[in-house]
Structures are given as structure tokens and as C-alpha cells.
Write an enzyme that holds these catalytic residues in place. Structure first.
Site, mmCIF file in Angstrom:
data_model
loop_
_atom_site.group_PDB
_atom_site.id
_atom_site.type_symbol
_atom_site.label_atom_id
_atom_site.label_comp_id
_atom_site.label_asym_id
_atom_site.label_seq_id
_atom_site.Cartn_x
_atom_site.Cartn_y
_atom_site.Cartn_z
ATOM 1 N N GLU A 175 0.819 -1.213 0.000
ATOM 2 C CA GLU A 175 0.000 0.000 0.000
ATOM 3 C C GLU A 175 0.851 1.260 0.000
ATOM 4 O OE1 GLU A 175 -3.756 0.217 0.396
ATOM 5 O OE2 GLU A 175 -3.690 -1.842 -0.341
ATOM 6 N N HIS A 246 -4.518 1.746 7.319
ATOM 7 C CA HIS A 246 -3.111 2.063 7.031
ATOM 8 C C HIS A 246 -2.505 2.576 8.338
ATOM 9 C CE1 HIS A 246 -4.409 2.984 2.644
ATOM 10 N NE2 HIS A 246 -3.777 1.840 2.651
ATOM 11 N N CYS A 367 -3.109 11.481 3.592
ATOM 12 C CA CYS A 367 -3.386 10.494 2.530
ATOM 13 C C CYS A 367 -3.255 11.117 1.157
ATOM 14 C CB CYS A 367 -4.809 9.959 2.646
ATOM 15 S SG CYS A 367 -5.144 9.130 4.182
HETATM 16 O O1 SUG Z 1 -7.747 2.972 0.249
HETATM 17 N N1 SUG Z 1 -10.590 5.044 0.324
HETATM 18 C C1 SUG Z 1 -9.148 4.901 0.375
HETATM 19 C C2 SUG Z 1 -8.569 5.879 1.368
HETATM 20 C C3 SUG Z 1 -7.060 5.893 1.326
HETATM 21 C C4 SUG Z 1 -6.476 6.659 2.461
HETATM 22 N N2 SUG Z 1 -5.063 6.682 2.373
HETATM 23 C C5 SUG Z 1 -4.208 6.662 3.407
HETATM 24 N N3 SUG Z 1 -4.578 6.326 4.608
HETATM 25 N N4 SUG Z 1 -2.982 6.932 3.182
HETATM 26 C C6 SUG Z 1 -8.767 3.466 0.750
HETATM 27 O O2 SUG Z 1 -9.482 2.861 1.559
HETATM 28 C C7 SUG Z 1 -12.811 4.615 -0.579
HETATM 29 C C8 SUG Z 1 -13.485 4.589 -1.918
HETATM 30 C C9 SUG Z 1 -14.976 4.414 -1.821
HETATM 31 O O3 SUG Z 1 -15.444 3.751 -0.889
HETATM 32 O O4 SUG Z 1 -15.684 4.943 -2.722
HETATM 33 C C10 SUG Z 1 -11.304 4.488 -0.667
HETATM 34 O O5 SUG Z 1 -10.795 3.904 -1.582
#
Ligand code: SUG
Length: 434
Positions: A175, A246, A367
């Protein structure tokens, strides 16, 4: 040692930003499933954050949104006909696959790649490994475009190496920088890399929510980058089960400071000892640990206090925490933030940014950005068309205003007009960024 700085590469929010509930274990994504999104506000919020950081004097780069819907993906799954037919059939037969093809999730650039700056890499180049993001289907569609985009921005092979993503197998689930922290005395000096994993590749994982990062994936990244002083640390399974999908949901670090929740790591005392040992002779790490009594884990996750950016503004010795506005509205999290400033520790100031549209999908300020430590030579070699200055900012604001809707529900994405709209927007952006 050089006068390297920490640049930010932020994902520009795409015109299809929506809430499709695609990420199990990401509590915000799950609870906002089907809510009305505002892609225009989302993109402007992200851009305003970029401008804030650029105005602080930190180099800021823009990672363009990826072409969505990914109709090639739907065709590979057996949907046929014209673009409109493929899209309509997918929404009818398999809305979750259609939603995956439309996701604007590449906006969360902390998941774009893991980065090792030249001061820490085996060959003195700046290395990127794009993350394969295979745990969630919608995110697994990102890495080939991410690789191409990084190669466009960091194209000089004498300074930069953009690897391919790791083989997309569950054993090597990766990730990216969302689970990576680099600590150092100053950005250009050699540092210590904290690679935080959720599970071992060969271990039976029985958790309710997925552990998205394997230890083996990070070992491979560290190996190919030739990363000096890697420290592999295990996330606390309890944190994953509470919604820390994460590590950057419960931990952030910069320079010699690691700011984290007590429940972030499986064994915080061992973590401190290992980081200290790895940093020996370079610097003395400063650990700012927030205990359960001060801020329960559930509040840390709902407020996203630790998903702040921790930055050193030019000319300042101490750090600024760039926190989501949601922290200011959360009495306990706010008290912790104020306590940090009052304590006269490594964090001198807290600033708040509004990235609520992204937050509703579980993406805070940290993020949205990929940190890239760059030397002056790296900065000179990077593609200037992607560097945010007032002129590019103005053009992007205007472009967003022209092409983005201010209201979207997943059902709108079945409409073939949206396919055209999104395509035209990205074509125009190509011109702006070329
Ligand atoms: O991978 N949300 C992302 C958020 C990423 C956050 N990044 C960090 N923590 N660095 C994920 O879960 C949600 C999309 C949706 O539900 O439509 C989403 O992909």
C-alpha cells in the site's frame, strides 16, 4: 549532506469522486456509502491544501487523476458493446465492479508509491516503487497509470528510478508510503526507514478487516531500493480491527519526531528500541506517544488526528502539524493537538485544513500527499509542468470550475454523459500539464 527538502506530490481529485463503499476496514468509506459527493468541492479542497503547503515554501507537485471510468477493466470482465453499453451493463449486472471502474481513488497519493531518497538508497538515486494496492479491487486498477505518471514527472534516469509495482499477489500486498515513515536529523542526511506491515505473507489472517500490507512486500521494496537502515515493524492487529487500515491513520513522523497512538504498533517499547538502534550515530529519535487515556483509539481514528502532515516550514527549527479541520471540531483530539503545542516539544504549531470530501472516504491531509525528499538537483530535473505555482493553481481552479459537477451519487455514473464529461475534463488537463 545536502540542502534537500521534502516536496509533496498530491493527487488531484478527479471529476468522478464519489462514495461507493469500496473499502472494508475503512470506516468512513463504509459509513458514507451512497452519500452525495461534491467532486468540485473535493478537488478545490485538495488544491487549496496544496497551495497552503506551496505558500509555506515547500515544493509542491501535482499528480493528475487517472482516466475513469476504466472501461478496459470492465471489458476484461466480459462486458461488451459500445462504451455506453459496457457501462450500463456493468451497473446493471455488477454495481460493485462498475463502482470500482469509476473510483477516483488515485487521489490518495500516499498510496501511490514508496519512496527512498538519494541519501538512503543503494545507488544514490531517488527510488519509487508504485504500490500494487491489490487488497481492494478498485485500487488495484491504479498502479500502471501511477507508474507512467511518476515516470513522466521523474523522468531523468540519472537521478530517478521508477520501478514497476511488485507482482500483484496477496503475498506481496503493498500500500506504499501510507505505511512508511522516514526519520532523520535533516532531510538530506541519511535516515532510518520504518516499514510498517500488517501481516506476514504466510500467516493465516483471521481479522475481521484486511491487513493490507505484508512484511515480505516491504522487504522487497527495501531490497530493490537498497534502503539503508530499514526497520520492519508490525502494526497492532487491534488498530487494524478498529479501522486503522493504514498505519498513517494512527502515526506520522518527520525529521527526528515520531508522533503516534499507543495502539499503533504491536510492541511500542520494542519499536522504540529498534528505531533508536537503527538511528545510532545519526540522531536521537523523539517519540511523542499519545496514550489511550488521553485519546481513545476510536477517537484517534474518527478524528484523524494522526493523519496530519508533519512538516518543517523553511527557516523554522520545529515542526508544524497540518491537521484536518475535523480535529478542531473534536474536543478530545483538539485538546491533544493544543497540548502538543503547549508542551514545547518538537511540534510548534497546528494548522487546520478542510479536506472533508476526501475525509468521507477515509482520506485525510496525509493520505492526499506523497512525500518526496529532493535535492536541489532533483528539483531541477523534475518535470516543471507538474510543479504547482500561482499560474498553475489559477489554471486548475478555472479548469475544475468548468468541468466538475457539484453533486454526484453513484447512480449518476450509469449515465453515459458522465463518461464523456470525465474524458473531456482529463483531455483538457493534459494540455494544462504538458
Ligand atoms: O484505500 N478510500 C481509500 C482511502 C485511502 C487513504 N489513504 C491513506 N490512509 N494513506 C482506501 O481505503 C474509498 C473509496 C470508496 O469507498 O468509494 C477508498 O478507496
Amino acid at each position: 549532506m545536502t540542502d534537500a527538502v521534502e516536496a509533496n506530490l498530491d493527487g488531484l481529485v478527479g471529476p468522478t469522486h464519489n462514495y461507493a463503499g469500496l473499502s472494508p476496514g475503512n470506516l468512513a468509506s463504509q459509513s458514507n456509502f451512497g452519500a452525495v459527493s461534491n467532486p468540485r468541492a473535493a478537488a478545490l479542497q485538495g488544491l487549496a491544501k496544496m497551495k497552503r503547503l506551496a505558500d509555506m515554501g515547500l515544493p509542491q507537485f501535482v499528480l493528475p487523476p487517472q482516466p475513469r471510468p476504466d472501461l478496459g477493466f470492465l471489458r476484461r470482465l466480459g462486458f461488451t458493446g459500445s462504451d455506453a453499453e459496457v457501462n450500463a451493463a456493468a451497473w446493471k449486472a455488477a454495481p460493485i465492479l462498475a463502482g470500482s471502474a469509476w473510483s477516483a481513488s488515485s487521489m490518495w497519493a500516499a498510496n501511490a508509491a514508496t519512496v527512498t531518497p538519494s541519501a538512503d538508497s543503494g545507488d544514490g538515486r531517488l527510488h519509487f516503487t508504485p504500490a500494487n494496492l491489490l487488497t481492494n479491487l478498485h485500487r488495484s486498477l491504479e498502479h500502471s497509470h501511477t507508474t507512467a505518471a511518476l515516470k513522466r514527472i521523474f523522468s531523468d534516469p540519472r537521478r530517478f528510478t521508477v520501478h514497476d509495482a511488485l507482482p500483484p499477489q496477496p503475498h506481496l500486498a503493498d500500500e506504499g508510503a501510507a505505511n512508511h515513515v522516514r526519520l532523520c536529523a535533516e532531510h538530506g542526511a541519511p535516515g532510518v526507514s520504518l516499514f510498517v506491515y500488517g501481516r506476514g505473507a504466510y500467516e493465516a489472517w483471521t481479522g475481521r478487516f484486511p491487513a493490507r500490507q505484508t512484511c515480505e512486500a516491504f522487504e522487497a521494496v527495501a531490497r530493490r531500493h537498497g534502503a539503508h537502515r530499514p526497520v520492519h515493524l508490525r502494526q497492532n492487529p487491534r488498530a487494524i480491527q478498529a479501522g486503522a487500515f493504514h498505519n498513517d491513520v494512527v502515526c506520522v513522523g518527520a525529521l527526528d519526531c515520531l508522533f503516534y497512538h499507543q495502539a499503533a504498533f504491536e510492541d511500542p517499547a520494542a519499536m522504540q528500541a529498534e528505531v533508536r538502534a537503527a538511528a545510532a550515530g545519526l540522531f536521537e529519535p523523539q517519540f511523542v506517544e499519545i496514550g489511550e487515556a488521553e485519546l481513545p483509539l476510536a477517537d484517534a481514528i474518527s478524528s484523524y488526528l494522526f493523519n496530519s502532515m508533519l512538516v518543517q516550514a523553511p527557516g523554522e527549527a520545529r515542526l508544524t502539524l497540518v491537521a484536518p479541520i475535523d480535529v478542531a471540531e473534536h474536543p478530545r483530539a483538539r485538546a491533544v493537538a493544543e497540548g502538543l503545542v503547549a508542551s514545547n516539544g518538537p511540534i510548534r504549531r497546528v494548522e487546520y485544513v478542510d479536506v472533508r470530501e476526501s475525509m468521507r472516504n477515509g482520506g485525510g491531509p496525509a493520505c492526499l500527499r506523497l512525500r518526496v525528499v529532493m535535492t536541489p538537483e532533483d528539483l531541477a530535473a523534475a518535470n516543471p509542468a507538474h510543479r504547482l505555482d500561482d499560474r498553475l493553481h489559477g489554471r486548475l481552479v478555472e479548469w475544475i470550475g468548468r468541468h466538475y459537477r457539484d453533486r454526484l451519487v453513484p447512480a449518476n455514473l450509469a449515465d453515459h454523459e458522465m463518461i464523456k464529461e470525465a474524458r473531456i475534463a482529463l483531455e483538457q488537463l493534459d494540455t494544462i500539464l504538458s
